[in-house]
Design a protein around this motif. Sequence first.
Motif, short mmCIF file in Angstrom:
data_model
loop_
_atom_site.label_atom_id
_atom_site.label_comp_id
_atom_site.label_asym_id
_atom_site.label_seq_id
_atom_site.Cartn_x
_atom_site.Cartn_y
_atom_site.Cartn_z
N ILE A 53 13.72 -13.03 12.47
CA ILE A 53 14.86 -13.20 11.56
C ILE A 53 14.51 -14.05 10.35
CG2 ILE A 53 17.22 -14.06 11.39
CD1 ILE A 53 17.46 -13.48 14.44
N ALA A 54 14.11 -15.30 10.60
CA ALA A 54 13.96 -16.25 9.50
C ALA A 54 12.76 -15.93 8.61
CB ALA A 54 13.83 -17.67 10.06
N ARG A 55 11.60 -15.68 9.17
CA ARG A 55 10.42 -15.45 8.35
C ARG A 55 10.56 -14.24 7.43
NH1 ARG A 55 4.87 -17.47 8.43
NH2 ARG A 55 3.84 -16.19 6.89
N PRO A 56 11.04 -13.08 7.91
CA PRO A 56 11.22 -11.96 6.97
C PRO A 56 12.18 -12.28 5.82
CG PRO A 56 11.26 -11.15 9.22
CD PRO A 56 11.27 -12.65 9.30
N ILE A 57 13.23 -13.05 6.11
CA ILE A 57 14.17 -13.43 5.05
C ILE A 57 13.47 -14.34 4.05
CG2 ILE A 57 16.26 -14.76 4.55
CD1 ILE A 57 17.37 -13.69 7.23
N PHE A 58 12.73 -15.33 4.54
CA PHE A 58 12.03 -16.25 3.64
C PHE A 58 10.97 -15.53 2.81
CE2 PHE A 58 12.77 -20.31 6.37
CZ PHE A 58 14.14 -20.16 6.18
N GLU A 59 10.27 -14.55 3.42
CA GLU A 59 9.28 -13.78 2.68
C GLU A 59 9.94 -12.92 1.62
OE1 GLU A 59 7.08 -11.55 5.57
OE2 GLU A 59 5.84 -13.27 6.15
N ALA A 60 11.09 -12.33 1.94
CA ALA A 60 11.80 -11.47 0.97
C ALA A 60 12.28 -12.27 -0.24
CB ALA A 60 12.98 -10.79 1.66
N HIS A 61 12.68 -13.50 -0.03
CA HIS A 61 13.14 -14.34 -1.13
C HIS A 61 11.99 -15.02 -1.87
CE1 HIS A 61 17.46 -14.07 -0.64
NE2 HIS A 61 17.29 -14.12 0.68
N GLY A 62 10.78 -14.93 -1.33
CA GLY A 62 9.63 -15.54 -1.97
C GLY A 62 9.49 -17.02 -1.70
N TRP A 63 10.20 -17.52 -0.70
CA TRP A 63 10.13 -18.95 -0.37
C TRP A 63 8.84 -19.30 0.34
CZ3 TRP A 63 15.71 -18.74 1.86
CH2 TRP A 63 16.62 -18.68 0.79
N ILE A 64 8.26 -18.34 1.07
CA ILE A 64 6.96 -18.55 1.71
C ILE A 64 6.10 -17.33 1.41
CG2 ILE A 64 7.82 -20.04 3.55
CD1 ILE A 64 7.68 -17.69 5.45
N ALA A 65 4.78 -17.51 1.49
CA ALA A 65 3.86 -16.41 1.22
C ALA A 65 3.92 -15.39 2.35
CB ALA A 65 2.44 -16.95 1.09
N PRO A 66 3.88 -14.11 1.99
CA PRO A 66 3.90 -13.08 3.03
C PRO A 66 2.64 -13.15 3.90
CG PRO A 66 4.25 -12.11 0.86
CD PRO A 66 3.90 -13.54 0.66
N ARG A 67 2.79 -12.71 5.13
CA ARG A 67 1.65 -12.65 6.04
C ARG A 67 0.69 -11.58 5.56
NH1 ARG A 67 5.36 -12.20 11.23
NH2 ARG A 67 6.35 -10.89 9.71
N LYS A 68 -0.58 -11.82 5.78
CA LYS A 68 -1.58 -10.80 5.46
C LYS A 68 -1.64 -9.83 6.63
CE LYS A 68 -4.18 -13.66 2.42
NZ LYS A 68 -5.32 -14.47 2.16
N ARG A 69 -1.44 -8.57 6.33
CA ARG A 69 -1.47 -7.54 7.37
C ARG A 69 -2.91 -7.19 7.67
NH1 ARG A 69 3.51 -7.90 9.31
NH2 ARG A 69 5.00 -7.84 7.64
N ARG A 70 -3.20 -6.97 8.93
CA ARG A 70 -4.54 -6.57 9.33
C ARG A 70 -4.71 -5.08 9.09
NH1 ARG A 70 -6.03 -9.78 14.84
NH2 ARG A 70 -5.39 -11.82 14.11
N HIS A 71 -5.87 -4.72 8.61
CA HIS A 71 -6.17 -3.31 8.39
C HIS A 71 -7.17 -2.87 9.45
CE1 HIS A 71 -6.94 0.45 6.39
NE2 HIS A 71 -8.24 0.20 6.41
N ILE A 72 -6.79 -1.86 10.19
CA ILE A 72 -7.67 -1.33 11.23
C ILE A 72 -8.46 -0.18 10.62
CG2 ILE A 72 -7.81 -0.21 13.47
CD1 ILE A 72 -5.18 -1.61 14.17
N GLU A 73 -9.77 -0.37 10.58
CA GLU A 73 -10.62 0.65 10.00
C GLU A 73 -10.82 1.76 11.01
OE1 GLU A 73 -15.18 0.95 8.54
OE2 GLU A 73 -14.08 -0.88 8.08
N THR A 74 -10.56 2.96 10.57
CA THR A 74 -10.72 4.11 11.47
C THR A 74 -11.98 4.88 11.10
OG1 THR A 74 -9.37 5.50 10.03
CG2 THR A 74 -8.25 4.34 11.83
#
Length: 80
Positions: A53-74
């Motif tokens: 709940i809280a982290r996605p809202i904070f990321e959407a408002h730009g209050w905290i840096a978004p998480r870096k998504r892992r890329h799975i190499e296929t």
Amino acid sequence: MEHDTKTGIVKSGSAWLLVVIADLGIKSWGDVAAMLAALYSLVLLIEWAWKRIARPIFEAHGWIAPRKRRHIETTGHGDL
């Protein structure tokens, strides 16, 4: 003399800790286990609320840096 002072401080501190624990209603090891289980459940609920709940809202408002998504190499079919 210094050892006696430290020992007295530790004894009085532990006595006050036991008084505080008794005031909370903890009188047996079962009560301690129940309190720790409730505390652990509360921590898990807070973690869930933060992640879902809280982290996605904070990321959407730009209050905290978004998480870096892992890329799975296929690789291609059959490649190892």
